[in-house]
Structure formats: C-alpha cells, structure tokens
Scaffold this motif. Structure first.
Motif, short mmCIF file in Angstrom:
data_model
loop_
_atom_site.label_atom_id
_atom_site.label_comp_id
_atom_site.label_asym_id
_atom_site.label_seq_id
_atom_site.Cartn_x
_atom_site.Cartn_y
_atom_site.Cartn_z
N GLU B 76 3.84 -5.29 16.41
CA GLU B 76 3.60 -5.38 14.97
C GLU B 76 3.05 -4.04 14.51
N LEU B 78 0.89 -2.87 12.09
CA LEU B 78 -0.55 -2.65 11.90
C LEU B 78 -1.27 -2.57 13.24
N GLU B 79 -0.80 -3.36 14.20
CA GLU B 79 -1.44 -3.36 15.53
C GLU B 79 -1.20 -2.02 16.24
N ALA B 81 -1.04 0.82 14.74
CA ALA B 81 -1.97 1.75 14.09
C ALA B 81 -3.41 1.51 14.55
N ILE B 100 2.93 -8.37 9.91
CA ILE B 100 2.34 -9.71 9.82
C ILE B 100 0.96 -9.53 9.18
N ASN B 101 0.77 -10.16 8.03
CA ASN B 101 -0.50 -9.97 7.32
C ASN B 101 -1.66 -10.62 8.07
N ALA B 110 -8.44 -7.24 1.73
CA ALA B 110 -8.00 -5.92 2.18
C ALA B 110 -6.51 -5.79 1.89
N GLU B 111 -6.03 -4.56 1.93
CA GLU B 111 -4.60 -4.34 1.73
C GLU B 111 -3.94 -3.91 3.02
N TYR B 112 -2.70 -4.30 3.19
CA TYR B 112 -1.93 -3.84 4.34
C TYR B 112 -1.55 -2.39 4.05
N PRO B 113 -1.98 -1.43 4.87
CA PRO B 113 -1.74 -0.02 4.56
C PRO B 113 -0.24 0.28 4.48
N ALA B 114 0.13 1.14 3.54
CA ALA B 114 1.54 1.48 3.36
C ALA B 114 1.94 2.61 4.31
N LEU B 116 2.78 3.16 7.39
CA LEU B 116 1.97 3.38 8.60
C LEU B 116 2.70 4.23 9.64
N LYS B 119 2.42 7.77 8.70
CA LYS B 119 1.04 8.24 8.86
C LYS B 119 0.69 8.48 10.33
N MET B 120 1.19 7.61 11.19
CA MET B 120 0.93 7.80 12.62
C MET B 120 1.60 9.08 13.11
#
Lengths: 579, 190
Positions: B76, B78-79, B81, B100-101, B110-114, B116, B119-120
């Motif tokens: 996923e 976010l994970e 990141a 997955i929120n 909180a917001e799901y960062p755009a 990602l 950015k990584m």
C-alpha cells in the motif's frame, strides 16, 4: 532436516521431543502458538484452560501424576498464575514441569511491559531464556532435565522477537518418557505451615545448587574475543543484536539461564575485560545483580528501560556508527488497528457512546472501542477488571452512577476472570449493568476456542457454558440477550437495564465476523442521489466506509453487509447489494 | 556474504505473512541463513504491519532497523512512505500504488498525502511503483497482490524462475497454485 521455524513452534517441538504429554494454557500474545503447535502432536494432550492460574494448577497436577507437563502464557498471565507458582516452588515437582512466559517489550499487543525475570527471582525458581528458535527446542528439553534433577518447576522466558521470529532448526525424534509413579508424600505436597516451614530451607538449598550448576552450564556461554577493552553480558534477542553490531572481537557472556545467576562466572568475566556493559531489555535485572556482587558494570546508563531494544539502539549506546535512512518531509497519518468491518462490537459501542455512558472496559478486540471515532471506553486495566471495577465505581458513588455506567467484557475474558467479579456484584448488591460481548471465540489472540464456544483446542465438540444460566446461578436475576447488529434493540434494552433497580447482565451475542462459518450478507452500496454527505454513517468507524467526492462510499471488498450503517442513514442512501 | 534485508509492509489482512513465508522457503533452499520476523496480535486488526526477512551467511538480529533495508516491498502506498527511514541510501522501494485510507483519514482527522510516489523519489528513494491490485485482479483475485509483488521483487534477484516456482508451490494451497503462479508472472512481467 533443516527448516525455518517460528520461535513458539520451536518450543512446542522441544516439548514434543522431550516427551511432554500434558499441556494446559491460556492464549496470550506473544505466547499463543506454543500451545497451538503442541496441540498438533498426537502424543501430547493439550487444552485451553479458562485462565492461567487454572492452567498452571492443571499442569502441576499432571506433573504430580508423573507426566512431563507444560503451561504457556504471556507476561501478564503470570500475574494471574503467580499464586500457584510461588507454592509449587516449595513443593517441587514429580515429573518435569515447564511454565513458559512471553514478555512483550514494546507492547506490540499488551497493556504493560513488565519484566518477568523478576518472577523467577521472587519465586526462587530457575529461568531459561532462548535467543532463537534452535534454542527454543534445546532449552525446552534442558528445562525438563533441570526440573527433574533439581525438583523444581522451570520458567522458560520468551519475548516477542524470539517468539515471533522464524530461524533455522534441525528437529530430532521424540524421547519416550515413562510415566513416573506417583507416591504420596504429605510433607512435600501439602503446604500448610508445619510442612511448608520445612520446605522453605529446601528451596533455598536448591537455589544454591542451581547457582553452582549455572557456573558451568553449557547454556551460559562465554564467547571469547580478542578485544580486552570491552565485554558484554547479555541474553535473549539482545544477544542477537549485540552480535550484529559488535563483531567477533568483543567478548560476550551469553546467559541462557537468567536465574539464578552464576556469581563466579560473572566475576571471572568482569575480571577478563576493562569495561563490562550489560545489554538487557526493560529492567536492569542482571546489571543490578552484578552490582550486588560489587562488580563494576554499565547498562541502563546507556540503554533505556522503556521499550524494546534493537541493533541501532545498542550501536548508539556503545558509541558505534548508526545507519540512517531516508527522511520524507511529509506528515504520514498513523494507521492504528481498528475493529474489522462487520465486527459485532461496533453496533454495541455506538449505542454506548450515543447514550453517553461511562464504560469500564476490559481486555480483547473490544478494547478498540476506546479509539476514534467511537471513543467509547473509560478504563482498561487487566482481564476481568471491568466487572470488578464497575461494582466499586457504583458503590463509591452511592448508586448515583448505576444508571449511566456499564462494564463490557468478552466471552473468553468473562470465563477467565469476570465471573468472580459478577459474584461480587450479586453478593454485595450493587445495581451494576454488565454487558458480555459474546462473539463466540477468543478473538484478539487469533481465534482460540474457550468454554463458551462448544469446542476444545483440538477442535472436538466440548461442554458449552450456558452464559444465561451461569449468570442466573451467580445470583443475577435480570439476564437478557441482544443482537448488536440491531441498534434499536440495543438502545432499548440498555436503557431498561440501566434503569432497573438491581444488577443486570446483557449478553450482546453475535459471532466474530472473521469466523469461517459466519455467512456474510451482500455488501451494501451508496445511492449517490440520496446521499447528503451528512456523515452519520462515519460515526461508527467502519473501515469499509469512507467519503469520496462528497459522498459516502462503501468498499465492497471489506463490507460484510452487517447493516449497522444503514440504520444510521436518515436518507436511505445505503442500499443492499452491489451497485 | 553481508546480510541482506527485505521489509514487507502493508495493512493487516493483506497477506504479507504469505509473502514472507515464500521468501523464507526460497532463501533457505538456496542455502542461506535466514530469519523472518512477524507481527501478531492487535496490530493485525487493520493496522500497519511489517515483516522482516533477513538472509546471508550468518544472520543474527531477526529485525531490520533504521537505514538497513535493501528492499521495502509495500502492499500500500502510504505504508511505503511510512517506512522510508528504514531504507538504505541505495535501497529500493517496490510498492503497490493502491491507497487504503487509515481511520484518521476516514474520520477526517488527517488527509491522505498526495503524490507520495513522487515525493519518495524526490527524497532520494529508488522506487518501483505500480498497480499490483489490477494485475492481481487480472490473475483472478484481488487477494493475489502478494504474489504480484513477489514477482516484481524477483526481477531484482538472480534466482531462476524454477526456484521461485518451487517456493510458490511450497507456500500456497494446491487449489490456488495456478492463480498464484499467474499473479507472480504478471508481477515479474514474464
């Protein structure tokens, strides 16, 4: 043949190879798989007991009868089982007996991070501490030898990282151990003052004998390095971290037996190097002991007694280089554990929050009712504390909180230690309302059977506790059952029982949505024409529901069709079936 | 050989345990010392989960610490990141782009960062981001994301397709073998 094995599975293998034939335990992360794996061996009788005290006493009974026995639990379980432990230390054993206790430094799945080594010292029994799966097998076998040679129960201390790591082992065959004859021996096995007074000196002498044994025991290993500047005393998973960061030059005293500690070996080791550092998780147990021997050692001045350690923390403490990763300048929202979609606890907790009640909570998946957005729990202490606690809370308030306070406890936790609290409510007459969240399984630890489920550890049909009849028998007259998927019913019944001028038990009954036999309904979908984005459905914290483009959205892969959200929607926007 | 480190991260319930089991069997069969560390209990309930796989001539610690991972395989976005601090400066992130929120995003706290993945990359991570979920569905089940990711990971190793296949056979139920082999192949772009 070489294979990868989980630390807990390896302990079970060691029990098997050592001829263990009786296992009684209560599940608790990170100890559960020892007993689950032991149960797979035909030669081992294995059971889930209602709690750890019962399990230890049953294992003692089996030892008395002459069979090698075992009992496993998590660190807080040993608090429950401490009573028999301290006196079995006096009686000693007949056949060998092992009690495994798994600590959870870092609190991956626990309510505290107590250090169980203190129990070995306090109860005056030996404790072995494996550092990987291979030692899990070896130390389980060694523990039985020590148990029988020194006539003592032996504690086998695990930790999360040893219990839940796989490493390479080479299993061997089972030793067939003949049942030892049971001989009556009142002076040894009846611990009333006159006899116990004669046993205490035996315990002290045994500890001295064990200390002598520890000086040369092969499980305490002095790994000599070429560097005389630094020596490290360590054990368990910390040994692995030390070996990772220090290389082969540094001398390491690797303790496999953590109690009693080998005075002369510690002294010799400290004399062999300029500086000694003790690397241990949580308390400065070995460090403090070394200081009682007037040895100059360091330890907790370098490493915290809070949280688990790791290779980088040890490198930092020793002044060695520490690798750095890549930092992302971005706020990453946390992802805490949540109640699953379809969890029967959700509807019940929603009702408790809606009614603005004080909720005295307990230990299990339903502890998650404490987190956002439900935020529906006031306190959580330990197994059973909800039922005992509400009684004191209501009594101290002279009954003024009878109408706005409930205790919540799961079926397995109620069997573990909720029943006695309920007896107290009935006997000492508080008008408390106890809700038993009966999801027909022990959920958090990964679906273990318990006395209310009708099945035993081996999966065979078993006697099933009738919760309603039990509560009646304990002296509670008002006992009723609700379906937690039915919000209107939950609210009506909870209001009625809170208003009743006597104690009551509400059984919120629906099996865990993750159980294989539970049939799910078709997932719901959102009628976007009707959805007004009022977010009423978001109040229950269901992971299947989110807001996308100004409308509620149901994740069909997660939704079980439980229908709780549907009861909250005033616009009839949540509909049965897929779009 | 110096110890190599693979982190497998994701959301509780996504199947990361099967991926680590498969890797463990493969590496053991190749004669390496191997340690695999799992997380059980509370965090499995939809929380952030991490599994460590380490192999080499001699492996000591069962866990991977900050700055040590050669690979982070994420189920996923976010994970992926969340764990970049564990990546070696020359390490690689292989991630599913599925989002997955987490509950704080669901509740609006909180917001799901755009963006990602971008950015990584900008932060210096070598990143291989792709839609593993679609490939899993193409193979026949959204649950096969784990094998799609293993397929992609296989591109960075010298093990033969036969060696991977054998590890798959040993790790999945026979009933789902074809599905999993197909998912692996799609991930590996075979």
């Amino acid at each position: 043949m070489k294979q990868l094995m989980l630390g807990n599975e390896a302990v079970a293998r060691g029990l098997y190879e050592a001829g263990c034939s009786f296992v009684s335990s209560y599940p608790g992360t990170p100890s559960t798989e020892i007993t689950e794996c032991a149960a797979k061996y035909r030669e081992i009788y294995a059971e889930w007991a209602p709690n750890e005290k019962v399990a230890v006493e049953a294992a003692f009974g089996a030892s008395l009868a002459g069979k090698r026995s075992f009992c496993g639990m998590k660190h807080v379980g040993l608090n429950v089982a401490a009573d028999p432990l301290f006196t079995i230390s006096y009686t000693g054993v007949n056949a060998g007996m092992i009690i495994a206790v798994a600590d959870d430094a870092g609190m991956h799945s626990s309510q505290n991070e107590q250090d169980s080594r203190n129990y070995a010292k306090a109860a005056k029994v030996p404790m072995l501490e494996p550092s990987d799966a291979a030692e899990g097998i070896a130390f389980a076998k060694l523990a039985y030898e020590i148990s029988e040679q020194f006539d003592t129960p032996v504690l086998l201390k695990m930790c999360t990282r040893v219990a839940h790591s796989q490493s390479i082992v080479e299993p061997s065959e089972r030793m067939e151990i003949l049942q030892k004859p049971y001989e009556k021996n009142p002076m040894k096995y009846i611990m009333m003052p006159g006899y116990a007074k004669k046993r205490h000196p035996v315990v002290e002498a045994r500890l001295e004998a064990l200390k002598d044994y520890a000086q040369t025991a092969p499980c305490n290993r002095w790994e000599k390095g070429t560097d005389r500047k630094l020596g490290i005393i360590t054990s368990s998973t910390c040994y692995q971290y030390v070996r990772e960061v220090c290389g082969e030059d540094v001398s390491v005293l690797k303790l496999g037996m953590i109690w009693p500690l080998p005075d002369n070996l510690l002294k010799d080791f400290c004399a062999s190097v300029d500086r000694v550092v003790v690397v241990e998780e949580l308390d400065g147990f070995v460090e403090d002991y070394c200081k009682t021997l007037d040895l100059t050692v360091e330890g907790k001045n370098l490493f915290s007694n809070i949280d688990e350690l790791s290779q980088n923390k040890i490198a930092a403490g020793l002044g060695l280089p520490v690798p750095e990763g890549i930092t992302l300048n971005e706020a990453i929202p946390p992802r805490p554990p949540v109640m699953c979609a379809g969890c029967p606890h959700r509807g019940l907790y929603y009702t408790l929050k809606k009614l603005k009640l004080n909720v005295i909570g307990d230990i299990g998946c339903y502890t998650l009712g404490a987190v956002a957005p439900l935020n529906a729990v006031d306190s959580v202490i330990c197994m059973g504390a909800s039922v005992s606690g509400i009684h004191g809370f209501n009594k101290a308030n002279d009954g003024k909180t009878d109408g706005n306070t409930v205790a919540v406890i799961g079926d397995s936790t109620f069997m573990h230690s909720g029943m006695t609290g309920l007896v107290n409510i009935a006997y000492n007459d508080s008008h408390s309302t106890v809700i038993i969240l009966d999801n027909s399984i022990t959920g958090m630890t990964g679906h273990q059977q318990n006395p209310t489920t009708g099945y035993n550890l081996k999966g065979d049909p078993a006697a099933k506790v009738d919760l309603e009849a039990l509560c009646h028998a304990l002296g509670i007259r008002r006992v009723c059952v609700v379906d937690p998927y039915d919000l209107a019913q939950c609210e009506r019944v909870i209001r009625e029982e809170l208003a009743a001028p006597e104690a009551s038990v509400i059984i919120s009954r629906r099996p865990c949505a993750l159980l294989k036999y539970v049939k799910h309904n078709a997932p719901l979908h959102v009628d976007t024409e009707k959805c007004k984005n009022c977010k009423a459905c978001m109040k229950i914290g269901c992971p299947a529901i989110s807001i996308a483009d100004g409308k509620a959205k149901v994740d069909a892969t997660l939704c079980t069709g439980c229908g709780v959200c549907r009861q909250l929607c005033k616009f009839d926007a949540l509909r049965e079936g897929r779009t | 050989m110096k110890t190599k480190n693979i982190m497998i991260v994701g959301v509780g319930g996504q199947g990361s345990l099967l991926a680590s089991k498969l890797l463990g069997k493969l590496l053991l069969s190749r004669g390496f010392d191997v340690k695999v560390s799992e997380v059980h209990g509370m965090s499995q309930r939809g929380g952030s989960v991490v599994t460590y796989v380490r192999y080499g001539d001699r492996v000591f610690s069962p866990i991977i610490d900050l700055g040590e991972a050669d690979f982070i395989v994420s189920f996923e976005l976010l994970e992926a990141a969340r764990w970049t601090q564990y990546l070696k400066p020359d390490g690689t992130i292989i991630t599913n782009t599925q989002q997955i929120n987490p509950m704080p995003v669901i509740t609006g706290a909180a917001e799901y960062p755009a963006a990602l993945a971008e950015k990584m990359k900008a932060a210096g991570c070598r990143i291989d981001a792709f839609d593993a979920l679609s490939l899993a569905e193409e193979a026949g089940s959204s649950k096969a994301v784990n094998l799609v990711l293993m397929g992609r990971l296989s591109k960075y190793f010298d093990f033969t397709p036969e060696e991977w296949k054998e590890a798959i056979v040993q790790s999945v139920p026979p009933k789902y073998l074809d599905l999993n082999v197909k998912a692996f192949a799609l991930g590996a772009e075979l």
